[in-house]
Design a protein around this motif. Sequence first.
Motif, PDB file in Angstrom:
ATOM      1  N   ILE A  82      -6.017  12.427  -5.783  1.00  0.00           N
ATOM      2  CA  ILE A  82      -6.242  11.198  -5.038  1.00  0.00           C
ATOM      3  C   ILE A  82      -4.939  10.705  -4.425  1.00  0.00           C
ATOM      4  CG2 ILE A  82      -6.952   8.781  -5.210  1.00  0.00           C
ATOM      5  CD1 ILE A  82      -8.788   9.656  -7.512  1.00  0.00           C
ATOM      6  N   SER A  83      -4.924  10.547  -3.122  1.00  0.00           N
ATOM      7  CA  SER A  83      -3.751  10.002  -2.439  1.00  0.00           C
ATOM      8  C   SER A  83      -3.958   8.513  -2.219  1.00  0.00           C
ATOM      9  CB  SER A  83      -3.536  10.703  -1.098  1.00  0.00           C
ATOM     10  OG  SER A  83      -4.631  10.501  -0.236  1.00  0.00           O
ATOM     11  N   ARG A  84      -2.864   7.754  -2.282  1.00  0.00           N
ATOM     12  CA  ARG A  84      -2.956   6.313  -2.165  1.00  0.00           C
ATOM     13  C   ARG A  84      -2.101   5.812  -1.015  1.00  0.00           C
ATOM     14  NH1 ARG A  84      -5.787   5.050  -6.491  1.00  0.00           N
ATOM     15  NH2 ARG A  84      -5.514   6.216  -8.417  1.00  0.00           N
ATOM     16  N   LEU A  85      -2.552   4.716  -0.405  1.00  0.00           N
ATOM     17  CA  LEU A  85      -1.799   4.079   0.664  1.00  0.00           C
ATOM     18  C   LEU A  85      -0.502   3.528   0.098  1.00  0.00           C
ATOM     19  CD1 LEU A  85      -2.430   3.507   3.687  1.00  0.00           C
ATOM     20  CD2 LEU A  85      -3.141   1.222   2.980  1.00  0.00           C
ATOM     21  N   GLN A  86       0.598   3.790   0.753  1.00  0.00           N
ATOM     22  CA  GLN A  86       1.886   3.356   0.233  1.00  0.00           C
ATOM     23  C   GLN A  86       2.084   1.854   0.422  1.00  0.00           C
ATOM     24  OE1 GLN A  86       4.971   5.693   2.034  1.00  0.00           O
ATOM     25  NE2 GLN A  86       4.388   7.570   0.987  1.00  0.00           N
ATOM     26  N   HIS A  87       2.722   1.236  -0.565  1.00  0.00           N
ATOM     27  CA  HIS A  87       3.059  -0.182  -0.479  1.00  0.00           C
ATOM     28  C   HIS A  87       4.214  -0.456  -1.423  1.00  0.00           C
ATOM     29  CE1 HIS A  87       1.064  -1.271  -4.359  1.00  0.00           C
ATOM     30  NE2 HIS A  87       0.402  -0.178  -4.088  1.00  0.00           N
ATOM     31  N   THR A  88       4.852  -1.596  -1.256  1.00  0.00           N
ATOM     32  CA  THR A  88       6.050  -1.897  -2.055  1.00  0.00           C
ATOM     33  C   THR A  88       5.791  -2.919  -3.156  1.00  0.00           C
ATOM     34  OG1 THR A  88       6.712  -3.557  -0.412  1.00  0.00           O
ATOM     35  CG2 THR A  88       7.612  -1.334  -0.175  1.00  0.00           C
ATOM     36  N   ASP A  89       4.846  -3.837  -2.944  1.00  0.00           N
ATOM     37  CA  ASP A  89       4.555  -4.870  -3.943  1.00  0.00           C
ATOM     38  C   ASP A  89       3.601  -4.300  -4.982  1.00  0.00           C
ATOM     39  OD1 ASP A  89       3.918  -7.058  -5.448  1.00  0.00           O
ATOM     40  OD2 ASP A  89       3.021  -8.215  -3.824  1.00  0.00           O
ATOM     41  N   ARG A  90       4.096  -4.020  -6.180  1.00  0.00           N
ATOM     42  CA  ARG A  90       3.271  -3.408  -7.217  1.00  0.00           C
ATOM     43  C   ARG A  90       2.582  -4.435  -8.106  1.00  0.00           C
ATOM     44  NH1 ARG A  90       3.261   1.781  -5.499  1.00  0.00           N
ATOM     45  NH2 ARG A  90       2.148   2.146  -7.440  1.00  0.00           N
TER      46      ARG A  90
END
Length: 395
Positions: free
Chosen positions: A4-12
């Motif tokens: 499963i690939s996930r959309l990248q983001h910085t706020d975890r």
Amino acid sequence: MSSISRLQHTDRGLDIVKFELFEIPPRWLFLKLTTANGTVGWGEPVIEGRAATVKAAIEELSVYFLGHSAHHIEDLWQMLYRGGFYRGGPILMSAISGIDQALWDIKAKALGVPVYELLGGAVRNKMRVYGWIGGDKPSRVADAALARISDGYTAVKMNASPETEWLETTKKVDEVIERVARVREAIGDKADIAVDFHGRVHKGMAKILIRELEPYKLLFIEEAVLPENNEVLKNLGAMGSTPLATGERMYSRWDFKPLFESGVIDVAQPDLSHAGGISEVKRIASMAEAYDVALAPHCPLGPIAFAACLQIDFCSVNALIQESSMGIHYNNALEMTEYLLNPEAFKTENGYVKLLERPGLGIEIDEDKVRKMAAEGHQWKNPVWRNEDGSITEW
């Protein structure tokens, strides 16, 4: 290793790190999602009578939403829907519905606003609601209708028909009409009446009943036939002037598309716990508006589903009226507000519920009550009905 690939983001902070499921009486399933920063969202993913099956579906789908950010609701919705080769249907769409509701609850809480503010903002200050009065095998439907009016409603809905053969006797037709007549006589023009055929009436009977019910000026007739027979709604609509409504057993915009294109319904009734949640029902509402069709979300369920419906109603200009399960016969004296710390949110005055203003879905779940009742659980199944000759009939 996960593919499963996930959309990248910085706020975890809004990454989903934990989920819990609660089967609670009378017949509901609640989902709790928790994020890395401790924000909690609630959803109500359930098919009535198949709660354990939906629960298993969510557990299987958890590989998609664990680690996914609630910032990216639409991305996750598309992944849950399109990530499986086989899609749609009541179980998978109900699972997606509850996950979607919980994600919107989280994101709106994180931003400090009600969900409807993220969907364009409110178009009304209050939403009209209606209450159930039964009617399958009624003994005192008129009294029940008057009680609903006393409770603050200005509209009621009833079934009016028990077990129904493919074609029925004159006596049984007269009994259906008498039930509706009693309610109309009791409440006069003080309130509206909707009649739910519940898909238990076949085409031949629907033709008769639609004409016979015409004098009672119904708000709408719901599920005049089973959804698999929706092609006959066009002919049934020509039988009278009563608006036709359907949609509780339709699970996506693609299920509704042929109904809108053919112009056979006047009121669309998607269920926020079955038709893809807040994300999908907002799309269905917009499609309905484009085809001059009103919206009246189906909701004989719990407080989370009801709150989700209201979020859509508040921001959809074609929202007509909202179903409430308060006092419905399925609940067995356990009201949906008993699971809330702010039951006043659903107070009905002069037929309306006021705009919900708390962040998220607008409700605060009593988690202690949920955990306590989950220990009790439920094994709810809808009745299996048979005709006098022993043959299975629709419930």
